[in-house]
Scaffold this active site. Structure first.
Site, PDB file in Angstrom:
ATOM      1  N   ASP A  35       0.825  -1.205   0.000  1.00 26.92           N
ATOM      2  CA  ASP A  35       0.000   0.000   0.000  1.00 26.92           C
ATOM      3  C   ASP A  35       0.865   1.263   0.000  1.00 26.92           C
ATOM      4  OD1 ASP A  35      -2.284   1.458   0.063  1.00 26.92           O
ATOM      5  OD2 ASP A  35      -3.041   0.651   1.955  1.00 26.92           O
ATOM      6  N   CYS A  73      -6.067   4.146  -4.256  1.00 26.59           N
ATOM      7  CA  CYS A  73      -6.257   2.793  -3.781  1.00 26.59           C
ATOM      8  C   CYS A  73      -7.465   2.018  -4.352  1.00 26.59           C
ATOM      9  CB  CYS A  73      -6.375   2.927  -2.282  1.00 26.59           C
ATOM     10  SG  CYS A  73      -6.607   1.412  -1.512  1.00 26.59           S
ATOM     11  N   LYS A 127      -6.015  -5.670   3.337  1.00 24.19           N
ATOM     12  CA  LYS A 127      -6.975  -4.571   3.123  1.00 24.19           C
ATOM     13  C   LYS A 127      -7.835  -4.786   1.875  1.00 24.19           C
ATOM     14  CE  LYS A 127      -6.347   0.155   1.407  1.00 24.19           C
ATOM     15  NZ  LYS A 127      -5.594   1.408   1.582  1.00 24.19           N
ATOM     16  N   HIS A 129     -10.974  -2.618   0.789  1.00 23.34           N
ATOM     17  CA  HIS A 129     -11.208  -1.282   0.224  1.00 23.34           C
ATOM     18  C   HIS A 129     -11.912  -1.285  -1.134  1.00 23.34           C
ATOM     19  CE1 HIS A 129      -9.704   3.134   0.348  1.00 23.34           C
ATOM     20  NE2 HIS A 129     -10.983   2.985   0.645  1.00 23.34           N
ATOM     21  N   HIS A 214       1.066   2.339   4.185  1.00 25.48           N
ATOM     22  CA  HIS A 214       0.106   3.457   4.189  1.00 25.48           C
ATOM     23  C   HIS A 214       0.191   4.238   5.501  1.00 25.48           C
ATOM     24  CE1 HIS A 214      -3.765   5.503   3.847  1.00 25.48           C
ATOM     25  NE2 HIS A 214      -3.926   5.010   2.630  1.00 25.48           N
ATOM     26  N   ASP A 272      -0.090  -0.081  -5.095  1.00 29.77           N
ATOM     27  CA  ASP A 272      -1.409   0.246  -5.648  1.00 29.77           C
ATOM     28  C   ASP A 272      -1.437   1.633  -6.266  1.00 29.77           C
ATOM     29  OD1 ASP A 272      -1.123   1.460  -3.148  1.00 29.77           O
ATOM     30  OD2 ASP A 272      -3.247   1.253  -2.646  1.00 29.77           O
ATOM     31  N   ASN A 273      -0.476   2.469  -5.876  1.00 33.02           N
ATOM     32  CA  ASN A 273      -0.330   3.814  -6.462  1.00 33.02           C
ATOM     33  C   ASN A 273       1.029   4.306  -6.019  1.00 33.02           C
ATOM     34  OD1 ASN A 273      -2.801   4.210  -4.096  1.00 33.02           O
ATOM     35  ND2 ASN A 273      -0.802   5.128  -3.705  1.00 33.02           N
ATOM     36  N   LYS A 290       1.139   9.908  -5.230  1.00 31.62           N
ATOM     37  CA  LYS A 290      -0.228   9.426  -5.036  1.00 31.62           C
ATOM     38  C   LYS A 290      -1.221  10.565  -5.256  1.00 31.62           C
ATOM     39  CE  LYS A 290      -3.189   7.283  -1.542  1.00 31.62           C
ATOM     40  NZ  LYS A 290      -3.290   6.787  -0.162  1.00 31.62           N
TER      41      LYS A 290
END
Ligand SMILES: *[C@@H]1O[C@H](CO)[C@@H](O)[C@H](O)[C@H]1NC(C)=O
Ligand SMILES: *[C@@H]1O[C@H](CO)[C@@H](O)[C@H](O)[C@H]1NC(C)=O
Ligand SMILES: *[C@@H]1O[C@H](CO)[C@@H](O)[C@H](O)[C@H]1NC(C)=O
Ligand SMILES: *[C@@H]1O[C@H](CO)[C@@H](O)[C@H](O)[C@H]1NC(C)=O
Length: 485
Positions: A35, A73, A127, A129, A214, A272-273, A290
């Site tokens: 993350d 995300c 996670k 999300h 994160h 994820d980013n 991000k």
């Protein structure tokens, strides 16, 4: 021979060939999502980082150098899981907020469902999300045999709470017993348990979207203490978070080895980013981070390693987008090619080091970002066209080490929805030279293609908070069941 015997013999022959082929064709698949891990937050790019396990995978596998995702995300995870661009599923605007009656649309068959059909045991730890307002949206109703983790974007790494309420589940049950324990430890222990009790007759799929790295910036001191030479406190803790993630990956691979699964396991690791600069992530030398369509937000750290790769120990520079993983992993698992999505099956390209079948992609298409100013971006070959507001964070950020407060930002608002910016990201990967005035024909070509795609855009699904989501109604835990989708 009568017909029954003939049919039985034929069936037996088919079964034998299926089983024979299956052994070599169905690797175990471990899909790890880190993350908010930045471009420059791994040891193989930055000697400040301590990631021996990730570096080893990179050395022995394939670094995916041009792997693109969405700038946030939920959009990226929706693209991984469904093979569909978020601008077609209504998830292009932002992350899914805790109280919104939204989830990854249920009409898409997602990776674990595809792999379940191919006989895989499927487990998710970490996670989600991708929405939880309806139980039907949640992992065990969408192809996972088991789920251990949380539903929302972020939470305390030790208390497993968000906005003061618990967000931690073991399948459908709220799980209070892990309060005070760091999530990377708890998750890894669960993964090791899944591996050690796995039935060896089935191939195994593990989806491991770890909480690290994160926000909030939290890690047990033993990890932070490995970086005494990093002056900036936030960055020092962050480096420890990355190291904890790396140690977790090492423990997962050890467990696979112990069980005898490792040699037939294919690993995919991706962010994820891009890194969140305010939370001490770093994407140097790429521009932005991000939340933005700059390369620092969308071109992310990724690699593949293990079973099935024919060419290894090199950097793959073919174009890959998050939507490609569903068809690619299904193909790696020996399934029938999936052709009804935006994603392209790149398995043969990646495993053999051949040119990518992908030549273009959409960075995003969203008309809601900043009132009256949309956000759009397209890539065709070497060129990238941005239209409207590319998003914060912008600017070029060196690794933060010199002082306590060397995070800064140059925010560029293009308060003009028609504002266009063109870059040749092969010649100019750090996006310093806007070519719009030099190459009007290229601009026109990319813009026309972008507008073609835009015809397929659905409105962002971004409703107001549903008061029925209030965790106080469910024993102070974020709990599904307050919408019907
Ligand atoms: C961080 O900065 C300090 C002080 O300038 C320096 O001694 C140290 O080597 C730097 N560490 C890294 C990892 O760059
Ligand atoms: C799936 O649902 C989404 C959201 O309602 C919709 O935009 C999309 O067109 C649907 N796709 C398919 C393939 O049915
Ligand atoms: C989590 O719970 C602790 C203890 O009740 C509380 O102090 C903290 O603010 C909570 N954090 C979040 C992010 O909900
Ligand atoms: C990895 O395993 C070691 C040895 O059991 C343990 O001390 C460590 O906490 C584990 N790390 C993680 C992140 O789970």
């Amino acid at each position: 021979m009568d017909n029954t015997i003939m049919a039985t013999t034929a069936t037996a022959l088919i079964l034998v060939s299926l089983i024979g082929g299956a052994v070599s064709q169905r690797p175990n698949i471990v899909f790890i999502v880190a993350d908010d891990l930045g471009w420059n937050d791994v040891g193989f790019r930055n000697s400040e980082m301590l990631t021996p396990n990730i570096d080893k995978m990179a050395r022995e596998g394939v670094i995916l150098d041009r792997h693109y995702v969405q700038p946030l995300c939920s959009p990226s995870r929706s693209a991984f899981m469904s093979g569909v661009y978020p601008f077609k599923s209504g998830l292009q605007h932002d992350v899914i907020q805790a109280g919104q009656s939204v989830c990854l649309p249920l009409n898409y068959t997602i990776i674990p469902q595809e792999l379940q059909r191919l006989g895989y045991a499927t487990h998710m730890v970490g996670k989600w999300h991708l929405g939880f307002c309806d139980w039907a949206c949640t992992p065990t109703f969408r192809g996972f045999d088991s789920f251990f983790g949380y539903y929302n974007s972020e939470e305390d790494y030790y208390m497993h709470n968000m906005s003061g309420f618990l967000d931690f589940r073991d399948n459908q049950e709220a799980e209070w017993d892990y309060e005070g324990q760091y999530s990377a430890w708890v998750f890894t222990q669960r993964i090791v348990d899944i591996i050690s009790t796995h039935n060896m007759d089935q191939p195994l799929f593990l989806y491991l979207p770890y909480q690290n790295v994160h926000f909030p910036t939290e890690v047990p001191k033993i990890y932070e203490d490995k970086f005494p030479h990093v002056v900036n406190t936030g960055r020092r803790i962050f480096d420890g978070m990355v190291n904890a993630l790396d140690e977790a990956i090492g423990n997962v691979t050890d467990a696979l080895k112990k069980k005898g699964l490792y040699d037939n396991t294919l690993f995919l690791l991706t962010a994820d980013n891009g890194g969140e600069i305010f939370s001490h992530g770093n994407n140097w030398p790429l521009r932005g981070g991000k939340h933005s369509l700059w390369e620092g937000g969308t071109r992310v750290t990724a690699l593949m390693a293990g079973a099935g790769l024919q060419k290894t120990g090199y950097t793959y520079d073919g174009m890959i987008h998050a939507v490609d993983w569903l068809p690619t992993l299904v193909s790696a698992a020996g399934g029938t090619p999936v052709t009804d999505r935006d994603g392209i099956d790149l398995w043969d390209s990646i495993r053999n080091g051949l040119p990518s079948k992908r030549t273009e992609f959409i960075y995003n298409l969203d008309d809601l970002i900043i009132p009256k100013e949309g956000q759009a971006g397209i890539r065709m070959g070497d060129y990238k066209l941005l239209m409207g507001f590319p998003g914060t964070q912008d600017g070029w950020h060196r690794p933060m080490n010199n002082t306590e407060d060397d995070i800064y930002e140059t925010t560029v608002y293009n308060l003009n929805p028609d504002k266009l910016q063109l870059f040749n990201v092969m010649d100019d990967p750090t996006e310093r030279h806007d070519l719009t005035s030099k190459l009007p024909d290229v601009v026109a070509k990319l813009k026309a293609r972008l507008l073609e795609y835009k015809k397929q855009m659905v409105a962002p699904n971004y409703p107001a908070t549903n008061p029925n989501s209030d965790p106080r109604k469910y024993g102070n835990a974020w709990t599904p069941g307050w919408c019907k989708l």
